[in-house]
Design an enzyme around this catalytic site. Structure first.
Site, PDB file in Angstrom:
ATOM      1  CB  SER A 152      -0.857   0.019   1.275  1.00 38.77           C
ATOM      2  OG  SER A 152      -1.491   1.272   1.429  1.00 38.77           O
ATOM      3  CE1 TYR A 207      -3.952  -2.647   4.806  1.00 34.02           C
ATOM      4  CE2 TYR A 207      -3.066  -0.436   4.569  1.00 34.02           C
ATOM      5  CZ  TYR A 207      -3.621  -1.565   4.005  1.00 34.02           C
ATOM      6  OH  TYR A 207      -3.851  -1.614   2.654  1.00 34.02           O
TER       7      TYR A 207
HETATM    8  N1  LIG Z   1      -8.870  -0.659  -1.076  1.00 35.13           N
HETATM    9  C1  LIG Z   1      -7.863   0.184  -1.015  1.00 35.13           C
HETATM   10  O1  LIG Z   1      -8.054   1.384  -1.131  1.00 35.13           O
HETATM   11  C2  LIG Z   1      -6.461  -0.331  -0.828  1.00 35.13           C
HETATM   12  C3  LIG Z   1      -5.415   0.594  -0.786  1.00 35.13           C
HETATM   13  C4  LIG Z   1      -4.113   0.133  -0.650  1.00 35.13           C
HETATM   14  C5  LIG Z   1      -3.863  -1.219  -0.581  1.00 35.13           C
HETATM   15  N2  LIG Z   1      -4.902  -2.097  -0.620  1.00 35.13           N
HETATM   16  C6  LIG Z   1      -4.578  -3.532  -0.562  1.00 35.13           C
HETATM   17  O2  LIG Z   1      -5.135  -4.171  -1.699  1.00 35.13           O
HETATM   18  C7  LIG Z   1      -5.269  -5.568  -1.407  1.00 35.13           C
HETATM   19  C8  LIG Z   1      -6.622  -6.043  -1.898  1.00 35.13           C
HETATM   20  O3  LIG Z   1      -7.642  -5.440  -1.100  1.00 35.13           O
HETATM   21  P1  LIG Z   1      -8.983  -4.875  -1.711  1.00 35.13           P
HETATM   22  O4  LIG Z   1      -8.979  -3.421  -1.464  1.00 35.13           O
HETATM   23  O5  LIG Z   1      -9.197  -5.386  -3.059  1.00 35.13           O
HETATM   24  O6  LIG Z   1     -10.021  -5.479  -0.657  1.00 35.13           O
HETATM   25  P2  LIG Z   1     -11.181  -6.559  -0.768  1.00 35.13           P
HETATM   26  O7  LIG Z   1     -11.688  -6.707   0.632  1.00 35.13           O
HETATM   27  O8  LIG Z   1     -12.157  -6.222  -1.836  1.00 35.13           O
HETATM   28  O9  LIG Z   1     -10.410  -7.898  -1.175  1.00 35.13           O
HETATM   29  C9  LIG Z   1      -9.561  -8.573  -0.274  1.00 35.13           C
HETATM   30  C10 LIG Z   1      -9.872 -10.064  -0.295  1.00 35.13           C
HETATM   31  O10 LIG Z   1      -8.975 -10.705   0.616  1.00 35.13           O
HETATM   32  C11 LIG Z   1      -9.698 -11.738   1.281  1.00 35.13           C
HETATM   33  N3  LIG Z   1      -9.064 -12.063   2.563  1.00 35.13           N
HETATM   34  C12 LIG Z   1      -9.092 -11.358   3.708  1.00 35.13           C
HETATM   35  N4  LIG Z   1      -8.437 -12.020   4.675  1.00 35.13           N
HETATM   36  C13 LIG Z   1      -7.989 -13.173   4.126  1.00 35.13           C
HETATM   37  C14 LIG Z   1      -7.244 -14.291   4.625  1.00 35.13           C
HETATM   38  N5  LIG Z   1      -6.852 -14.353   5.910  1.00 35.13           N
HETATM   39  N6  LIG Z   1      -6.949 -15.305   3.781  1.00 35.13           N
HETATM   40  C15 LIG Z   1      -7.364 -15.258   2.491  1.00 35.13           C
HETATM   41  N7  LIG Z   1      -8.077 -14.240   1.964  1.00 35.13           N
HETATM   42  C16 LIG Z   1      -8.375 -13.211   2.778  1.00 35.13           C
HETATM   43  C17 LIG Z   1     -11.093 -11.148   1.461  1.00 35.13           C
HETATM   44  O11 LIG Z   1     -12.049 -12.170   1.697  1.00 35.13           O
HETATM   45  C18 LIG Z   1     -11.291 -10.378   0.162  1.00 35.13           C
HETATM   46  O12 LIG Z   1     -11.956 -11.187  -0.805  1.00 35.13           O
HETATM   47  C19 LIG Z   1      -5.042  -5.699   0.089  1.00 35.13           C
HETATM   48  O13 LIG Z   1      -3.739  -6.196   0.315  1.00 35.13           O
HETATM   49  C20 LIG Z   1      -5.167  -4.290   0.596  1.00 35.13           C
HETATM   50  O14 LIG Z   1      -4.447  -4.081   1.787  1.00 35.13           O
HETATM   51  C21 LIG Z   1      -6.196  -1.688  -0.738  1.00 35.13           C
END
Ligand SMILES: NC(=O)c1ccc[n+]([C@@H]2O[C@H](COP(=O)([O-])OP(=O)(O)OC[C@H]3O[C@@H](n4cnc5c(N)ncnc54)[C@H](O)[C@@H]3O)[C@@H](O)[C@H]2O)c1
Length: 310
Positions: A144, A157
């Site tokens: 991130s 985080y």
């Molecule tokens: N959404 C944002 O703005 C943002 C910003 C920076 C980084 N991120 C990162 O992007 C990545 C994807 O997140 P997203 O935003 O698409 O969220 P999201 O919640 O839509 O997708 C994340 C997925 O991970 C799964 N998950 C959670 N815990 C888990 C576990 N213990 N084992 C297996 N699967 C698990 C969830 O069920 C979900 O389907 C993450 O690493 C998040 O930290 C997101």
């Protein structure tokens, strides 16, 4: 890696958000997809959508913090697709916000456990298998932009994500000799379901000191619904894999803050005039060590190293 046809793509968190976008984009290029996610129902829905597009997709329910289950998932991939992943996406992640001073051990254990421990488990499970397969491969881990920018409400985080950036920088050095590229994706806002991440928090982590209720979830949705579309983000990832780029940060709005952060770090370094003799002595000691003793820690690539050119 330029050609994704018949590559085996293992995507943690592949049932939603950024991970599902990766499944769509790489699946459309002909990669065989595995979506590994902790939510079985979300996997089922994602598979229906992928298969409707004619994408080869397999689902595995996996909690990435469970090492035994991770090894079983790796065996399953080899059974289903005939080999380990040639594209590993460590994308699953969870978030939770609250005053740092109220954080419980459970908050740290969950946020570090999934965001850092889950990535460690992915690498320790798959890297030896990928090396042994002797095929060019690529790893993309999602950190991130928060890895670089301190926040008093997202600290566990951000700490996990900072560690993930550091790990990927090091794995890139370690794996180049096996023809395995490594990239780290540092998104800002993504249009995803991460506002609901606390719903996947296991009861074993106990009480949270952070803010977690319907109002906080609704408040987070109000940001994320303006985020980058996952398919657009995955398009940036695809180009970065093609070019074998280390950092993937397709968010121009983050540049001023990142510049300020890294300028402050560089400005804290004393100028050479402050201690020229000491600096020269230390540099020479390090160079001598690298030329001699350090070889003990860096054996040459074993016979299993990949020979094909990407
Ligand atoms: N959404 C944002 O703005 C943002 C910003 C920076 C980084 N991120 C990162 O992007 C990545 C994807 O997140 P997203 O935003 O698409 O969220 P999201 O919640 O839509 O997708 C994340 C997925 O991970 C799964 N998950 C959670 N815990 C888990 C576990 N213990 N084992 C297996 N699967 C698990 C969830 O069920 C979900 O389907 C993450 O690493 C998040 O930290 C997101």
């Amino acid at each position: 890696m330029k050609n994704f046809k018949d590559q085996i793509a293992f995507i943690t968190g592949g049932a939603s958000g950024a991970g599902f976008g990766q499944a769509q984009v790489f699946g459309r290029e002909g990669a065989k997809i595995v979506i590994a996610d902790v939510r079985a129902e979300a996997i089922a829905q994602a598979l229906v959508k992928l298969k409707a597009e004619g994408i080869a997709a397999h689902g595995i329910r996996l909690d990435i913090t469970d090492r035994a289950a991770y090894a079983a998932a790796a065996d399953e991939v080899e059974r289903v697709y005939g080999g380990p992943p040639t594209l590993l996406f460590n994308t699953a992640g969870v978030n939770s916000f609250g005053p740092l001073e109220n954080a419980t051990y459970g908050d740290f254990d969950w946020l570090l456990g999934v965001n850092l421990g889950g990535v460690v488990n992915g690498m320790v499970t798959f890297v030896p298998r990928m090396i042994a397969a002797r095929r060019p491969a690529h790893v993309v881990t999602t950190a991130s932009v928060g890895a670089f920018l301190p926040s008093n409400i997202a600290a566990p985080y951000s700490a996990a994500k900072a560690a993930v950036v550091s790990l990927m920088e090091a794995y890139r050095l370690a794996l180049a000799k096996y023809d395995i590229g490594v990239s780290v994706l540092c998104p800002a806002n993504i249009k995803s379901n991460i506002a609901e991440a606390t719903r996947t928090r296991d009861a074993r982590f106990g009480a949270t000191g952070f803010v977690d209720n319907e109002q906080s979830i609704a408040s987070l949705h109000s940001i994320y619904r303006h985020g980058m579309e996952p398919v657009e983000l995955a398009g940036h990832v695809k180009r970065a894999v093609e070019e074998n780029q280390l950092y993937i940060i397709p968010y121009p709005e983050t540049q001023p803050q990142l510049r300020q952060h890294f300028d402050a770090i560089v400005a804290a370094v004393l100028p050479m005039e402050a201690d020229p003799e000491g600096a020269a002595k230390r540099v020479k000691a390090l160079q001598d060590w690298i030329a001699g003793e350090a070889k003990v820690f860096m054996p040459p690539p074993p016979a299993g190293a990949a020979t094909d050119k990407r």
